[in-house]
Design a protein around this motif. Structure first.
Motif, mmCIF file in Angstrom:
data_model
loop_
_atom_site.group_PDB
_atom_site.id
_atom_site.type_symbol
_atom_site.label_atom_id
_atom_site.label_comp_id
_atom_site.label_asym_id
_atom_site.label_seq_id
_atom_site.Cartn_x
_atom_site.Cartn_y
_atom_site.Cartn_z
ATOM 1 N N THR A 1 0.827 -1.206 0.000
ATOM 2 C CA THR A 1 0.000 0.000 0.000
ATOM 3 C C THR A 1 0.858 1.253 0.000
ATOM 4 O OG1 THR A 1 -1.746 -1.186 1.189
ATOM 5 C CG2 THR A 1 -1.854 1.208 1.216
ATOM 6 N N ALA B 1 1.155 3.971 -3.191
ATOM 7 C CA ALA B 1 0.796 5.365 -2.942
ATOM 8 C C ALA B 1 1.962 6.308 -3.241
ATOM 9 C CB ALA B 1 0.349 5.531 -1.485
ATOM 10 N N ALA C 1 -7.581 3.010 0.871
ATOM 11 C CA ALA C 1 -6.541 3.894 0.330
ATOM 12 C C ALA C 1 -6.802 4.304 -1.112
ATOM 13 C CB ALA C 1 -5.183 3.209 0.440
ATOM 14 N N LEU D 1 -6.535 2.369 -3.791
ATOM 15 C CA LEU D 1 -5.445 1.829 -4.602
ATOM 16 C C LEU D 1 -5.806 0.492 -5.273
ATOM 17 C CD1 LEU D 1 -2.526 2.660 -2.155
ATOM 18 C CD2 LEU D 1 -2.953 3.742 -4.370
#
Length: 255
Positions: free
Chosen positions: A55, A59, A85, A87
């Motif tokens: 993650t 990001a 998130a 993602l």
């Protein structure tokens, strides 16, 4: 499953610990700085657990990541984290066995594997590293993070206590043995960094989790008899063995 019988990393995760690696953030940041990641990088994380590293990388760098693990519960948490998130378009979670990765040869720029190889016997370590090498492109990078012996092998008593503390088979090696493992499996250069384990140290908890996160972990670890016994047992063991057991991070390049 009782907390007293869970593997060490699963127990710590149940207390709120997000960094479940021996060297914590320091080790992960060291090898990330050598990966040369960018939005075009194709990355595989093996034994991603709850996808903390995947993650963060997606990001920060915008790279495409395949993250694999065998733990259904951890993958469920990872899926929620990735969705929160935003993602999901960058990270694909797959339930897969690390010894038989479901990918063709020469398809990844970077493979990441943290705190897993230590839990395998030496022959199994070699098989796993060769599988990672297989899926890497020529010149690709393998980033690993495990437990290192600073001196000679652990005595039988100390080794037995380690197995009891973490509730898993653990087989750490010296810096020279770790390097030899990668060189003999198809890699032609290995950079390493090692240092004090942060997994259970007060300073490491604060560095990896922040003051509030560390306080939450301590509260959860001490709030009842079962947790307290397990948590303090882990803390005392790793404190007592802090000069024998370090973390090691390795950056190995495929030929």
């Amino acid at each position: 499953m009782s907390d007293s019988t869970r593997a060490g990393h699963t127990f710590l995760a149940s207390l709120g610990k997000t960094r479940l690696r021996p060297g914590g953030k320091e080790a992960t940041e060291w090898f990330i700085s050598r990966a040369g990641l960018d939005p075009h990088s194709r990355v595989l994380e093996v034994a991603c657990n709850r996808a903390t590293t995947s993650t963060e990388l997606a990001a920060r760098f915008g790279c495409s990541i395949y993250a694999v693990d065998m733990d259904k519960e951890a993958l469920h948490v990872a899926r929620q984290r990735i969705r929160t998130a935003g993602l999901s378009d960058k990270i694909q979670l797959i339930e897969a066995n690390a010894t038989r990765l479901p990918f063709p040869d020469n398809c990844f720029d970077v493979v990441i594997n943290e705190a897993m190889l230590t839990m395998y016997a030496d022959k199994a370590k070699t098989k796993l590293v060769r599988e990672y090498c297989r899926v890497l492109k020529p010149g690709g990078i393998l980033l690993t993070h495990d437990i290192m012996l600073t001196d000679k092998k652990l005595s039988k008593t100390v080794d037995d206590d380690l197995q009891k503390v973490v509730k898993s088979n653990v087989s750490p090696m010296s810096r020279q043995e770790w390097k030899a493992l990668f060189l003999n499996a198809g890699f032609d250069s290995v950079q390493t960094q090692h240092g004090a384990m942060s997994l259970m140290s007060p300073q490491g908890l604060v560095r990896d989790e922040g003051i509030l996160g560390a306080a939450r972990i301590l509260f959860n670890g001490l709030k009842n008899r079962e947790n307290r016994s397990r948590f303090l047992g882990m803390f005392r063991y790793f404190h007592a063995q802090r000069h024998r057991l370090n973390y090691i991070a390795c950056c190995s390049q495929k030929k």
